[in-house]
Design an enzyme around this catalytic site. Structure first.
Site, PDB file in Angstrom:
ATOM      1  N   ILE A 192      59.395   6.604  65.303  1.00  0.00           N
ATOM      2  CA  ILE A 192      58.085   7.053  65.804  1.00  0.00           C
ATOM      3  C   ILE A 192      58.147   8.483  66.365  1.00  0.00           C
ATOM      4  O   ILE A 192      57.138   9.187  66.373  1.00  0.00           O
ATOM      5  CB  ILE A 192      57.532   6.048  66.851  1.00  0.00           C
ATOM      6  CG1 ILE A 192      56.011   6.228  67.011  1.00  0.00           C
ATOM      7  CG2 ILE A 192      58.244   6.181  68.193  1.00  0.00           C
ATOM      8  CD1 ILE A 192      55.342   5.099  67.759  1.00  0.00           C
ATOM      9  N   VAL A 224      62.741   2.220  72.107  1.00  0.00           N
ATOM     10  CA  VAL A 224      61.860   3.305  71.691  1.00  0.00           C
ATOM     11  C   VAL A 224      61.583   4.270  72.854  1.00  0.00           C
ATOM     12  O   VAL A 224      61.415   5.472  72.647  1.00  0.00           O
ATOM     13  CB  VAL A 224      60.567   2.718  71.059  1.00  0.00           C
ATOM     14  CG1 VAL A 224      59.661   2.067  72.074  1.00  0.00           C
ATOM     15  CG2 VAL A 224      59.829   3.779  70.263  1.00  0.00           C
ATOM     16  N   ASP A 225      61.580   3.743  74.063  1.00  0.00           N
ATOM     17  CA  ASP A 225      61.375   4.560  75.268  1.00  0.00           C
ATOM     18  C   ASP A 225      62.478   5.627  75.368  1.00  0.00           C
ATOM     19  O   ASP A 225      62.196   6.835  75.540  1.00  0.00           O
ATOM     20  CB  ASP A 225      61.410   3.615  76.481  1.00  0.00           C
ATOM     21  CG  ASP A 225      60.903   4.236  77.763  1.00  0.00           C
ATOM     22  OD1 ASP A 225      60.423   5.386  77.728  1.00  0.00           O
ATOM     23  OD2 ASP A 225      60.992   3.559  78.813  1.00  0.00           O
TER      24      ASP A 225
HETATM   25  N1  AR6 Z   1      60.731   4.252  66.516  1.00  0.00           N
HETATM   26  C1  AR6 Z   1      59.984   3.156  66.300  1.00  0.00           C
HETATM   27  N2  AR6 Z   1      60.293   1.926  66.797  1.00  0.00           N
HETATM   28  C2  AR6 Z   1      61.430   1.819  67.521  1.00  0.00           C
HETATM   29  C3  AR6 Z   1      62.271   2.924  67.792  1.00  0.00           C
HETATM   30  C4  AR6 Z   1      61.879   4.187  67.255  1.00  0.00           C
HETATM   31  N3  AR6 Z   1      62.608   5.303  67.459  1.00  0.00           N
HETATM   32  N4  AR6 Z   1      63.330   2.483  68.553  1.00  0.00           N
HETATM   33  C5  AR6 Z   1      63.146   1.154  68.726  1.00  0.00           C
HETATM   34  N5  AR6 Z   1      62.026   0.755  68.112  1.00  0.00           N
HETATM   35  P1  AR6 Z   1      61.785  -1.910  72.733  1.00  0.00           P
HETATM   36  P2  AR6 Z   1      59.970  -3.472  74.479  1.00  0.00           P
HETATM   37  C6  AR6 Z   1      61.403  -0.584  68.036  1.00  0.00           C
HETATM   38  O1  AR6 Z   1      62.952  -2.708  73.190  1.00  0.00           O
HETATM   39  O2  AR6 Z   1      60.375  -4.745  73.822  1.00  0.00           O
HETATM   40  C7  AR6 Z   1      62.887  -0.145  77.217  1.00  0.00           C
HETATM   41  O3  AR6 Z   1      64.137  -0.078  77.847  1.00  0.00           O
HETATM   42  C8  AR6 Z   1      62.289  -1.792  68.292  1.00  0.00           C
HETATM   43  O4  AR6 Z   1      63.061  -2.100  67.133  1.00  0.00           O
HETATM   44  O5  AR6 Z   1      61.931  -0.434  72.598  1.00  0.00           O
HETATM   45  O6  AR6 Z   1      58.515  -3.206  74.744  1.00  0.00           O
HETATM   46  C9  AR6 Z   1      61.727   0.155  78.155  1.00  0.00           C
HETATM   47  O7  AR6 Z   1      62.073   1.095  79.149  1.00  0.00           O
HETATM   48  C10 AR6 Z   1      61.215  -2.847  68.556  1.00  0.00           C
HETATM   49  O8  AR6 Z   1      60.671  -3.312  67.313  1.00  0.00           O
HETATM   50  O9  AR6 Z   1      60.493  -2.145  73.693  1.00  0.00           O
HETATM   51  C11 AR6 Z   1      61.435  -1.190  78.743  1.00  0.00           C
HETATM   52  O10 AR6 Z   1      62.280  -1.483  79.840  1.00  0.00           O
HETATM   53  C12 AR6 Z   1      60.127  -2.068  69.288  1.00  0.00           C
HETATM   54  O11 AR6 Z   1      60.431  -0.671  69.062  1.00  0.00           O
HETATM   55  C13 AR6 Z   1      61.727  -2.153  77.625  1.00  0.00           C
HETATM   56  O12 AR6 Z   1      62.676  -1.493  76.785  1.00  0.00           O
HETATM   57  C14 AR6 Z   1      60.029  -2.312  70.782  1.00  0.00           C
HETATM   58  O13 AR6 Z   1      61.334  -2.502  71.321  1.00  0.00           O
HETATM   59  C15 AR6 Z   1      60.488  -2.420  76.795  1.00  0.00           C
HETATM   60  O14 AR6 Z   1      60.768  -3.401  75.846  1.00  0.00           O
END
Ligand code: AR6
Length: 172
Positions: free
Chosen positions: A13, A35-36
């Site tokens: 993203i 993703v954060d």
């Molecule tokens: N681009 C697109 N999608 C992504 C990327 C990327 N670069 N990286 C990961 N994903 P998550 P949550 C996907 O864990 O469940 C953080 O530590 C990933 O494969 O990022 O809402 C925050 O600070 C998954 O499908 O977010 C919070 O503490 C999706 O993004 C916590 O994680 C969401 O995974 C939030 O958890």
């Protein structure tokens, strides 16, 4: 895949050339993994500096910052629910993330918005239910807000991409 103003793509993203990308943040808004972490790394340290001024964000809400070194002009930070089995308002809170993010986007003049699959990583929300909620909320919003031209679901992996494609085909 394209259906109307909704696109599903597989990728990162942080590379999306849209007006606003949505971050799946936590209530501190001070960064994390998934993703954060990727968004903060790509945007540069100015992003966390602006986030520090926002005073956090409740679950289901959304706040906007600039995008700094990202191609996107804005980042909309939303906080998805942690999955606790499904009886703790998880569905409503996730729906609220999509609605509030889009409201904040339109209030700031964004015409294109990209979403990750909020809550489906570290927060453990089952993917199929999450994609149905995402598609339903985005469709409903697009019907009422013609100013918003395009919404992209950016999927990090093939399975997520397939779930969105199915949800769109089923009419969610
Ligand atoms: N681009 C697109 N999608 C992504 C990327 C990327 N670069 N990286 C990961 N994903 P998550 P949550 C996907 O864990 O469940 C953080 O530590 C990933 O494969 O990022 O809402 C925050 O600070 C998954 O499908 O977010 C919070 O503490 C999706 O993004 C916590 O994680 C969401 O995974 C939030 O958890």
């Amino acid at each position: 895949m394209r259906t109307g103003a909704i696109e599903v793509v597989q990728g990162d993203i942080t590379k999306e050339k849209v007006d606003a990308i949505v971050n799946a943040a936590n209530t501190s808004l001070l960064g994390g993994g998934g993703v954060d972490g990727a968004i903060h790394r790509a945007a540069g340290p100015e992003l966390v500096a602006e986030c520090r001024t926002l005073g956090g964000c409740p679950t289901g809400e959304a706040k906007i910052t600039r995008g700094y070194r990202l191609p996107a002009r804005w980042v909309i930070h939303t906080v998805g629910p942690v999955w606790h089995g499904g009886k703790h308002h998880e569905d409503e809170l996730l729906a609220s993330c999509y609605r509030r993010s889009l409201e904040v986007a339109v209030e700031n003049g964004a015409r294109s918005v990209a979403f990750p699959a909020i809550s489906t990583g570290a927060y453990g929300f089952p993917l199929e239910g999450a994609t149905r909620i995402a598609v339903r909320e985005v469709r409903a919003f697009l019907e009422k807000n013609p100013a918003l031209g395009k919404v992209v679901f950016v999927c990090f992996d093939r399975y997520t991409h397939d779930c969105y494609t199915r949800a769109l085909a089923e009419g969610a």
